[in-house]
Write a protein that holds these residues in place. Structure first.
Motif, short mmCIF file in Angstrom:
data_model
loop_
_atom_site.label_atom_id
_atom_site.label_comp_id
_atom_site.label_asym_id
_atom_site.label_seq_id
_atom_site.Cartn_x
_atom_site.Cartn_y
_atom_site.Cartn_z
N UNK A 271 35.00 -3.93 -25.67
CA UNK A 271 34.15 -2.83 -25.22
C UNK A 271 34.44 -2.46 -23.77
N UNK A 272 34.52 -3.44 -22.90
CA UNK A 272 34.73 -3.13 -21.48
C UNK A 272 36.15 -2.66 -21.21
N UNK A 273 37.08 -3.00 -22.11
CA UNK A 273 38.45 -2.50 -21.95
C UNK A 273 38.48 -0.98 -21.96
N UNK A 274 37.57 -0.38 -22.73
CA UNK A 274 37.51 1.08 -22.80
C UNK A 274 36.87 1.71 -21.57
N UNK A 275 36.22 0.89 -20.73
CA UNK A 275 35.41 1.43 -19.65
C UNK A 275 35.86 1.00 -18.25
N UNK A 280 39.67 -5.30 -13.61
CA UNK A 280 38.24 -5.61 -13.71
C UNK A 280 37.89 -6.15 -15.10
N UNK A 281 38.59 -5.70 -16.12
CA UNK A 281 38.40 -6.27 -17.45
C UNK A 281 38.75 -7.75 -17.45
N UNK A 282 39.82 -8.11 -16.73
CA UNK A 282 40.20 -9.51 -16.62
C UNK A 282 39.10 -10.33 -15.95
N UNK A 283 38.44 -9.76 -14.94
CA UNK A 283 37.35 -10.47 -14.27
C UNK A 283 36.19 -10.71 -15.23
N UNK A 284 35.84 -9.67 -15.98
CA UNK A 284 34.76 -9.82 -16.97
C UNK A 284 35.13 -10.88 -18.00
N UNK A 285 36.36 -10.81 -18.48
CA UNK A 285 36.79 -11.76 -19.50
C UNK A 285 36.77 -13.19 -19.00
N UNK A 286 37.27 -13.41 -17.79
CA UNK A 286 37.28 -14.76 -17.25
C UNK A 286 35.86 -15.30 -17.06
N UNK A 409 26.73 -1.44 -22.36
CA UNK A 409 27.99 -1.30 -21.64
C UNK A 409 28.26 0.15 -21.27
N UNK A 410 28.05 1.04 -22.21
CA UNK A 410 28.28 2.47 -21.94
C UNK A 410 27.36 2.96 -20.83
N UNK A 411 26.13 2.46 -20.79
CA UNK A 411 25.16 2.94 -19.79
C UNK A 411 25.37 2.29 -18.43
N UNK A 412 25.76 1.01 -18.39
CA UNK A 412 25.77 0.27 -17.14
C UNK A 412 27.15 0.14 -16.49
N UNK A 414 29.95 2.17 -16.27
CA UNK A 414 30.46 3.24 -15.41
C UNK A 414 29.78 3.28 -14.04
N UNK A 415 28.52 2.90 -14.00
CA UNK A 415 27.78 2.98 -12.74
C UNK A 415 27.92 1.71 -11.90
N UNK A 416 28.00 0.55 -12.56
CA UNK A 416 27.96 -0.72 -11.81
C UNK A 416 29.18 -1.59 -12.02
N UNK A 417 30.16 -1.17 -12.77
CA UNK A 417 31.39 -1.91 -12.94
C UNK A 417 31.20 -3.28 -13.56
N UNK A 418 31.80 -4.28 -12.93
CA UNK A 418 31.75 -5.64 -13.47
C UNK A 418 30.32 -6.16 -13.54
N UNK A 419 29.53 -5.87 -12.53
CA UNK A 419 28.12 -6.29 -12.55
C UNK A 419 27.40 -5.65 -13.73
N UNK A 420 27.67 -4.40 -13.99
CA UNK A 420 27.06 -3.72 -15.14
C UNK A 420 27.45 -4.37 -16.45
#
Length: 465
Positions: A271-275, A280-286, A409-412, A414-420
């Motif tokens: 999901x986050x790969x699309x956004x 940053x996707x790598x950070x979320x994944x880790x 994910x769609x809502x948060x 784009x506005x807050x990145x990894x924190x979202x």
């Protein structure tokens, strides 16, 4: 066996082999539990898995590593689908038939489940092999890696089914150690031997090593389980048609539950790969993988009590269920609180081990650890839903949680990145756990959350004896 220097300080039975062993077991039993031992074994396996990822990253190209991740994830997901939800109902029916003393029905269930999973695993393997051979435009390396991964589908499905059966018979080491601890070490050893021999590592070759590892472990687990499980020779009588209808109705919905429970990280990363950008996707994944690694203590603690929950439910002893639930709190709560403290104090240093780009990810990691703490506080409500037969409700809740995860994910993001992305995980987890607690209370009158248990304990202690 050598005796103690001062034989008057110990009893004679302790100085014998059997006595010494039982004494040691009693002493260790005061310090550790099954869930803590299995969690420690899982942590050792995770360390070997981390070493394997480093080894693959250094010997494969980035593209090759991506192919390896993709095809092995495909094999795992297809293995879950091929298992057709039978691992999810195993504890319930094994406990029911053992409680009734119906060894014939127990053997019939095991044989039927194994035959069904074998057929679906074969079909899935053929389908993926056909994709690898006939899909146009695939590079040769992708075709070879996909074909190798397809051959791992039967082993993936078998490990899930036989692991669930072993857990139902309280053979927890046989249930969890092959995939969570032994596999990473065997895979790492196999890869290191090939590299030491001067073999050029490719995604297809690494996938072959993993497939051989999975297959070997599945065979060993199967043979060990059949020594004690009824129906080992596969010649059990056909089960009554009413049971076949129940199994075929209740098992398949649990595929969705298994996908949500065991492949949550993969779904969220997709999901986050699309956004998000790839970095940053790598950070979320880790961060998500680290949080789920610590959260395995919660998963093991909940799975270990499932047979006791199933037995208590079969005997309609609701008071005993609350006592079993209490056992699932101590160790995972200590692990989660300890992990949060460690990350809060030394998070930057720990994350910098993975590279300087990850050192600033302490806050999202703490948020994701909070999602695992929520699992502790809500107790084993998800496992108990399956025990009481609420498979369809459990599946609907899992699907609903996936929808919440996607929308959050769609809502948060784009506005807050990894924190979202981290907040989206926490939101989906709380919605899922809260909904499971509400449904469990409605269908069975049971609650496993820490608030209920905290209020229940003082009330019971104040009750006249």
């Amino acid at each position: 066996m050598p005796r103690s220097v001062d034989p008057t300080s110990v009893s004679e039975d302790v100085m014998t082999g059997d006595g010494w062993t039982s004494s040691l077991q009693r002493s260790l039993g005061r310090l550790v539990s099954t869930s803590s031992l299995l969690s420690l074994a899982r942590i050792a396996g995770a360390a070997a898995g981390l070493a394997t990822q480093i080894l693959l990253a250094r010997t494969l190209t980035a593209s090759g590593l991506g192919i390896f991740y993709s095809v092995t994830s495909l094999a795992a997901v297809m293995g879950v689908i091929a298992a057709l939800g039978y691992p999810g109902i195993a504890s319930r029916f094994v406990s029911r038939f053992r409680e009734k003393g119906r060894e014939d029905l127990l053997a019939a269930f095991i044989v039927h489940a194994r035959k069904t999973v074998t057929r679906y695993a074969a079909a899935a393997t053929i389908g993926v092999l056909a994709f690898a051979v006939f899909w146009p435009g695939l590079a040769l390396e992708i075709r070879l890696a996909t074909a190798a991964a397809a051959l791992a589908i039967p082993a993936n499905a078998a490990l899930r089914l036989n692991g669930a059966l072993a857990a139902s018979f309280r053979q927890f080491a046989l249930a969890y150690l092959p995939d969570t601890c032994i596999r990473p070490f065997v895979l790492l050893a196999g890869l290191m031997l090939l590299i030491a021999a001067g073999v050029a590592m490719t995604a297809a070759l690494a996938t072959c090593v993993l497939t051989v590892t999975f297959t070997g472990l599945a065979v060993v687990q199967y043979r060990q389980l059949t020594r004690t499980a009824p129906g080992a020779d596969g010649s059990a009588a056909s089960p009554p048609s009413r049971y076949l209808r129940v199994w075929r109705r209740e098992a398949p919905p649990l595929v969705l539950v298994a996908l949500f429970t065991f492949f949550f990280a993969d779904v969220d990363i997709l999901l986050v790969t699309l956004l998000l950008p790839s970095a940053e996707t790598a950070i979320v994944g880790l961060c998500l993988k680290l949080a789920l690694l610590v959260g395995f203590a919660v998963q093991v603690a909940h799975q270990v009590v499932v047979p006791d929950l199933a037995d208590a439910h079969a005997r309609k002893e609701h008071a005993a269920i609350h006592g079993v639930v209490l056992k699932a709190f101590g160790f995972p709560l200590a692990v989660m609180l300890g992990a949060i403290v460690v990350v809060a104090l030394w998070g930057e240093t720990i994350l910098s081990l993975f590279g300087p780009e990850f050192s600033g990810a302490k806050l999202p990691l703490l948020i994701l650890l909070g999602s695992q703490l929520a699992r502790v506080l809500f107790g084993p409500s998800v496992a108990l839903l399956s025990v009481v037969g609420a498979q369809r409700e459990n599946a609907m809740l899992a699907v609903g949680a996936l929808v919440v995860l996607a929308l959050a994910n769609v809502a948060l993001v784009p506005a807050a990145g990894v924190i979202g992305a981290a907040l989206a995980v926490v939101l989906a987890m709380i919605v899922w756990l809260g909904a499971c607690a509400v449904v469990l209370a409605r269908v069975s009158g049971l609650r496993t959350d820490v608030l209920h248990l905290a209020f229940r304990a003082p009330m019971e202690s104040a009750r006249p004896r």
